[in-house]
Scaffold this active site. Structure first.
Site, PDB file in Angstrom:
ATOM      1  CE  LYS A 274      -3.782  -1.907   2.722  1.00 15.04           C
ATOM      2  NZ  LYS A 274      -4.964  -1.717   1.615  1.00 15.04           N
ATOM      3  NE  ARG A 348     -10.892  -9.580  -2.001  1.00 14.32           N
ATOM      4  CZ  ARG A 348     -11.362  -8.856  -2.821  1.00 14.32           C
ATOM      5  NH1 ARG A 348     -11.796  -9.089  -4.218  1.00 14.32           N
ATOM      6  NH2 ARG A 348     -11.457  -7.499  -2.682  1.00 14.32           N
TER       7      ARG A 348
HETATM    8  N1  BES Z   1      -8.258  -3.902   4.364  1.00 18.80           N
HETATM    9  C1  BES Z   1      -8.200  -3.709   3.131  1.00 18.80           C
HETATM   10  C2  BES Z   1      -9.548  -2.637   2.811  1.00 18.80           C
HETATM   11  C3  BES Z   1      -9.514  -1.361   3.507  1.00 18.80           C
HETATM   12  C4  BES Z   1      -9.318  -0.070   2.847  1.00 18.80           C
HETATM   13  C5  BES Z   1     -10.095  -0.984   4.824  1.00 18.80           C
HETATM   14  C6  BES Z   1      -9.236   1.073   3.543  1.00 18.80           C
HETATM   15  C7  BES Z   1     -10.241   0.015   5.411  1.00 18.80           C
HETATM   16  C8  BES Z   1      -9.873   1.285   4.724  1.00 18.80           C
HETATM   17  C9  BES Z   1      -8.077  -4.326   2.099  1.00 18.80           C
HETATM   18  O1  BES Z   1      -7.441  -5.653   2.658  1.00 18.80           O
HETATM   19  C10 BES Z   1      -7.919  -3.938   0.941  1.00 18.80           C
HETATM   20  O2  BES Z   1      -6.686  -3.872   0.883  1.00 18.80           O
HETATM   21  N2  BES Z   1      -8.603  -4.079  -0.158  1.00 18.80           N
HETATM   22  C11 BES Z   1      -8.232  -4.022  -1.590  1.00 18.80           C
HETATM   23  C12 BES Z   1      -8.822  -4.867  -2.376  1.00 18.80           C
HETATM   24  C13 BES Z   1      -8.320  -4.490  -3.705  1.00 18.80           C
HETATM   25  C14 BES Z   1      -6.617  -4.710  -4.043  1.00 18.80           C
HETATM   26  C15 BES Z   1      -8.968  -5.536  -4.826  1.00 18.80           C
HETATM   27  C16 BES Z   1      -8.821  -2.377  -1.726  1.00 18.80           C
HETATM   28  O3  BES Z   1      -9.841  -2.030  -1.272  1.00 18.80           O
HETATM   29  O4  BES Z   1      -7.994  -1.637  -2.254  1.00 18.80           O
HETATM   30 MN    MN Z   2      -5.347  -5.492   1.747  1.00 21.99          MN
END
Ligand code: BES
Ligand code: MN
Ligand code: ZN
Length: 493
Positions: A274, A348
């Site tokens: 990230k 997921r």
């Molecule tokens: N934990 C994150 C989702 C999240 C983002 C929670 C912001 C709280 C605040 C999750 O694991 C994630 O990173 N999801 C990705 C999925 C994508 C790579 C398909 C996302 O939402 O960007």
């Molecule tokens: Mn994630």
């Protein structure tokens, strides 16, 4: 520090509280008898001031009135409950929480209730007090620590308090403490709250509440066949854990619900790392699991006649030489294979194995809770969580529970047409789709693992962590959506 809750039928103006909050209904204040003793003690200054500032007693509308040394209390708050009509638990809980939080570090708070607030309703009042008093002070030292803390809340109301009411108050405090277990876990930094520490917390809650618990370590997860969960955890030296807690009622249960929580104690994104801004918020990526632990603590106190399972998939998503990568393929507990596209869509994967495990328990319903997608935050903003279910009756019941709890949930559609996005060229499934409707494709992926079991999926990405205090939620870990889940269990038919 936990607070104590007391009751009194005496005149609040004569009590020893350092701060008094009077809860008022919307409308003419002079007609509200429970305000008059204090107003009289101040020579009519309360109602006069309220008029001067056009105070209406709207929901959570708060004013402070000068006490000019005429009360033992140095501060006086008037807190609005909103209209008399349709008064409910959520509004009472909110108002008491706001009053309690506003009291700050004053050791004794007196809350004056309208006579109409009675009976089992007092549970919501005690919940509000416990929730409003919450502070996370563990890592402050010296000057950063407040010199005093709120220790005692006394509810003042005319007339005798009944045994039902004392019981309701005690139960309310227990529920608030359970919510605060979830808040603490979210606030705890990820170097301390590792997957093992999360499992230890679950063990403590199980011990205190006389629940059954079963924990799998890294090897156990592999042996059990939870290969997706294992893959997500393999890039971290803080090894993954799988937790299964069980509450069995004394009388044989008619219904069984399994709750499944995403427990990513930190989500760096893994190799698909990230960006740095905001990455610190990913300590809250275990809030789904924290909510399940908090729920189990509340269930242990309330002991409803439903069998409840609490299942946690705990791991840390980190990049290193042993981390899983995009294009890897893994099996899952239900036998199907998954192609990894983006290592940041880790939640997921952990949930897929945990849902398959839950399904094998043969429950009447599975509810999962996960900080699953940023797309959910884009869709609904920071205050609302999404929930998904194919069953309209379940959806109505769940919405009603959220309303009663005073928490914000919005139903989202499960769009079958989008399922083709999860088709892989080399495995049974891939785990991400395109950019659009990312919360929906995540839900579609999860659905693959619940089979025919009725199911509710909650994407709670934003409301579990607050930038500032809001209603009954403090800044930081909010404890969302423990109260919603608890009400859902208590009303499940
Ligand atoms: N934990 C994150 C989702 C999240 C983002 C929670 C912001 C709280 C605040 C999750 O694991 C994630 O990173 N999801 C990705 C999925 C994508 C790579 C398909 C996302 O939402 O960007
Ligand atoms: Mn994630
Ligand atoms: Zn995540």
């Amino acid at each position: 520090m936990a607070i104590e809750v007391k009751v009194s039928s005496a005149d609040a103006a004569t009590g020893d509280a350092g701060i008094i909050a009077v809860l008022v209904f919307e409308g003419a204040l002079e007609k509200q008898a429970h305000l008059s003793a204090i107003d009289e003690a101040l020579g009519g200054a309360v109602i006069a001031h309220a008029k001067n500032v056009d105070y209406a007693g709207r929901e959570n509308q708060v004013i402070e009135v000068q006490t000019l040394g005429r009360l033992t209390a140095r501060r006086l708050l008037i807190v609005g409950l909103g209209p008399r009509r349709g008064m409910d638990d959520a509004r009472l809980r909110h108002a008491v929480a706001v009053a309690t939080r506003t009291a700050g570090t004053v050791p004794k708070l007196g809350i004056v209730l309208p006579e109409k607030i009675q009976g089992a309703q007092l549970r919501a009042a005690a919940e509000g007090a416990g929730l409003g008093a919450y502070r996370f002070l563990k890592y402050f030292t010296g000057d950063r620590l407040p010199k005093t803390q709120l220790a005692e809340v006394t509810f003042y109301r005319q007339g005798k308090f009944t045994a039902v009411e004392s019981k309701a108050l005690a139960l309310g405090l227990q529920v608030a403490n359970a919510v605060c277990i979830a808040r603490d876990a979210v606030n705890e930094p990820p170097n301390v709250l590792t997957p093992d520490a999360l499992a230890q917390l679950a063990k403590q809650v199980a011990k205190d509440g006389k629940l059954k618990i079963h924990v799998l370590d890294k090897k156990g997860i592999e042996k059990a066949g939870m290969k997706l969960h294992y893959a997500v955890g393999q890039g971290s030296t803080n090894e993954p854990r799988f937790v299964h807690m069980t509450y069995t009622p004394a009388k044989k249960a008619k219904k069984t619900i399994a709750f499944v929580g995403k427990g990513l104690t930190f989500d760096s994104g893994g190799l698909c790392i990230k960006p740095a801004p905001g990455m610190e918020e990913m300590k809250s990526d275990m809030a789904g699991a924290a909510a399940v632990i908090g729920l189990m603590a509340a269930i242990a106190a309330i002991r409803p006649d439903v069998e409840v399972h609490g299942i946690l998939g705990a791991a840390e998503n980190m990049p290193d030489g042993s981390a899983y990568r995009p294009s890897d393929v893994f099996g899952s507990l239900d036998g199907r294979t998954v192609e990894i596209i983006n290592t940041d869509a880790e939640g997921r994967l952990v949930l897929a194995d945990a849902l398959a495990y839950a399904r094998n328990l043969g429950p009447d319903l599975i509810v999962d809770i996960a900080t699953l997608t940023g797309a959910c935050v884009v869709a609904l903003g920071k205050f609302y969580s999404a929930f998904y279910t194919a069953d309209d009756k379940l959806a109505r019941a769940f919405s009603l529970s959220a309303d009663t709890a005073g928490e914000s949930f919005w139903r989202m559609p499960i769009v079958d047409e989008m399922k083709e996005q999860l088709k892989s060229q080399i495995a049974d499934l891939k785990h991400t789709g395109d950019r659009w409707g990312g919360s929906i494709t995540a839900a579609l992926f999860l659905r693959e693992f619940v089979g025919e079991v009725p199911w509710i999926h909650c994407d709670v990405a934003a409301p579990v962590l607050g930038e500032r205090a809001r209603g009954m939620y403090p800044r930081g870990g909010t404890g969302h959506p423990v109260l919603t889940l608890l009400n859902f269990v208590e009303t499940f038919k």
